[in-house]
Design an enzyme around this catalytic site. Structure first.
Site, short mmCIF file in Angstrom:
data_model
loop_
_atom_site.label_atom_id
_atom_site.label_comp_id
_atom_site.label_asym_id
_atom_site.label_seq_id
_atom_site.Cartn_x
_atom_site.Cartn_y
_atom_site.Cartn_z
N GLY A 182 -12.80 -3.45 0.00
CA GLY A 182 -14.46 -3.02 0.03
C GLY A 182 -15.00 -1.95 -0.84
O GLY A 182 -15.88 -2.18 -1.33
N GLY B 240 -7.01 -6.25 0.09
CA GLY B 240 -6.18 -6.38 1.22
C GLY B 240 -5.83 -7.90 1.14
O GLY B 240 -4.40 -8.08 0.84
N LYS C 266 -19.20 -13.88 5.32
CA LYS C 266 -20.58 -13.84 5.04
C LYS C 266 -21.16 -13.57 3.77
O LYS C 266 -20.69 -12.80 3.11
CB LYS C 266 -20.87 -12.67 5.91
CG LYS C 266 -20.71 -12.80 7.53
CD LYS C 266 -21.16 -11.59 8.32
CE LYS C 266 -20.93 -11.69 9.53
NZ LYS C 266 -20.97 -10.44 10.27
N ARG D 163 1.00 -0.95 -0.01
CA ARG D 163 -0.04 -0.06 0.14
C ARG D 163 0.85 1.08 -0.12
O ARG D 163 0.46 2.20 -0.60
CB ARG D 163 -0.80 0.01 1.13
CG ARG D 163 -2.08 -0.98 1.04
CD ARG D 163 -2.89 -0.82 2.11
NE ARG D 163 -4.25 -1.56 1.58
CZ ARG D 163 -5.26 -2.06 2.59
NH1 ARG D 163 -5.31 -1.72 3.74
NH2 ARG D 163 -6.28 -2.70 2.02
#
Ligand code: AMP
Length: 418
Positions: free
Chosen positions: A398, A375, A206, A40
């Site tokens: 995300g 990530g 999930k 990053r």
């Protein structure tokens, strides 16, 4: 690119607040926090170098971890300042705060080309609350705002959204950095019209977190390969036993809907054929959150779709690896988000590593167009020393998914149009 970018700016002599994504993984070694993957930081260098060449005075703001508004020494950005200095081969000043007098003094003394890194913005709870007064304080030291933190652009926080509004109101420019530009271009243009076969690999704990993106991707992809704990909610929906695996019993209906949509559209929807299972045992030890540490015993390959009653599925198995590798090998465009199993533990990392190898191999051999990492998948590729073999790695997990779901990212919306 409809948004203003750093290439449109000339920041000579101006103080530029650059929001970067330095949420890097850290590990404690001999009492010191050490960066285990600097991807990053490396990714921001082109933007920083361009602004330095232009003669800007750089003030970098970032978050690290989830300190929840408290000063948490293990989440200090200080180690990042040192790493960045090494990578840029120039001094990087560091102030142990992100607002206030000390910051103003140091920022005021910067010369063209100087770089200052501020302390973790999330040491203030006002950051995540997007508090207007806090955004004013952040904006106080700069005339121009650049956002290169694509990975944080899906959050409307003070340093990603509020501060841009303040600087724009004062007549300052608010532009995208090169990394942000690259990510938006890829997600917007190339995934809008992907080269086929377009293979999507999704791993997540999930189903509920991913259902919207699955729904969107079923309209674009040729194949979806599912890994991670969410695979077990799909298995449950198909009537299999899931043992002690992590499941969302109340999500079986959405899982069924996704399976039906895939069938109707002729999209291959691959679920694990086998897995690596283990018996979870609660120990007396507590983790950082105060929850009992789980020990996994009797780790073994489970060659069928039903999970033994006393065991949890924690990684995809060898048959699944083979099937997924075969699918990946045909791909011209690949999107990969999240690991295939509990890959933080070596015993459950093989599935993720094997997928990483397959992705790297196809990118090299058949010129698969691109990969989106996020990530964990970036970490998996780097761990397998394959990071430099793929043509594109997105650092924003995300944010990429929210963009693909069709949502407007607040951190992008706050930037000015060309
Ligand atoms: P998420 O944060 O929802 O994208 O899920 C990723 C996290 O889920 C990673 O930290 C994985 O270690 C973990 N994970 C993946 N597969 C499993 C599994 N089968 N059982 C439990 N945790 C898992």
């Amino acid at each position: 690119m409809p948004k203003l970018t750093v290439k449109d700016l000339n920041v000579r002599g101006q103080r530029v607040l650059v929001r970067v994504d330095y949420n890097v993984p850290l590990e404690e070694k001999d009492g010191q926090m050490v960066i285990t993957d600097a991807t990053r930081i490396v990714e921001t260098l082109p933007t920083l170098r361009l602004l330095i060449e232009q003669g800007g005075k750089l003030i970098l703001a970032a978050h690290l971890g989830r300190p929840k508004g408290k000063r948490e020494p293990s989440m200090s950005l200080r180690p990042v300042a040192q790493k960045l200095a090494d990578l840029l081969s120039r001094h990087v000043a560091f102030v142990d705060d992100c607002i206030g007098e000390k910051v103003e003094q140091t920022a005021g003394a910067l010369k063209p080309g100087d770089v200052l890194l501020l302390e973790n913005v999330r040491f203030y709870k006002e950051e995540e609350a997007n508090d207007p007064a806090f955004a004013e304080k952040l904006a106080k030291v700069a005339e121009v705002y650049v956002n290169d933190a694509f990975g944080a652009a899906h959050r409307a926080h003070a340093s990603t959204e509020g501060v841009a509004r303040v600087i724009a109101r004062r007549g300052g420019k608010c532009a995208a950095g090169l990394l942000m530009e690259r990510e938006l271009k890829f997600l917007g243009d190339e995934l809008e019209k992907p080269a086929h076969p377009f293979v999507v690999i999704l791993g997540s704990a999930k189903v509920s977190d991913k259902i919207q993106v699955i729904d969107r991707l079923l309209e674009k992809a040729d194949a979806l390969l599912i890994g991670g704990a969410m695979a077990y909610t799909f298995r449950l929906a198909q009537g299999y036993q899931t043992g002690k695996s992590l499941i969302e019993p109340d999500r079986t209906e959405v899982a069924k809907t996704a399976l039906a949509k895939a069938k109707q559209r002729g999209v291959k929807f691959l679920l694990p054929l086998d897995d690596v299972v283990a018996v979870p045992v609660k120990t007396d030890k507590l983790d950082k959150k105060g929850k009992p540490v789980i020990e996994y015993q009797e780790v073994r390959v489970n060659a069928e779709m039903n999970c033994p009653a006393n065991a949890a599925g924690l990684d995809i198995g060898p048959k699944t690896v083979q099937a997924y590798t075969h699918e990946v090998a045909q791909a011209k465009t690949i999107l990969w988000n999240r690991p295939m199993g509990l890959f933080e533990a070596k015993r459950f990392a093989e599935g993720t590593n094997a997928v990483a190898r397959a992705v790297a191999a196809v990118t090299q051999k058949h010129g698969a167009k691109r990969i989106i990492g996020g990530g964990d998948s970036v970490k998996a590729l780097n761990k397998a020393k394959l990071g430099d073999q793929v043509t594109f790695m997105s650092t924003g997990g995300g944010a990429s998914l929210e963009f693909l779901e069709g949502k407007e990212l607040p951190g992008v919306a706050a930037l000015q149009d060309r």
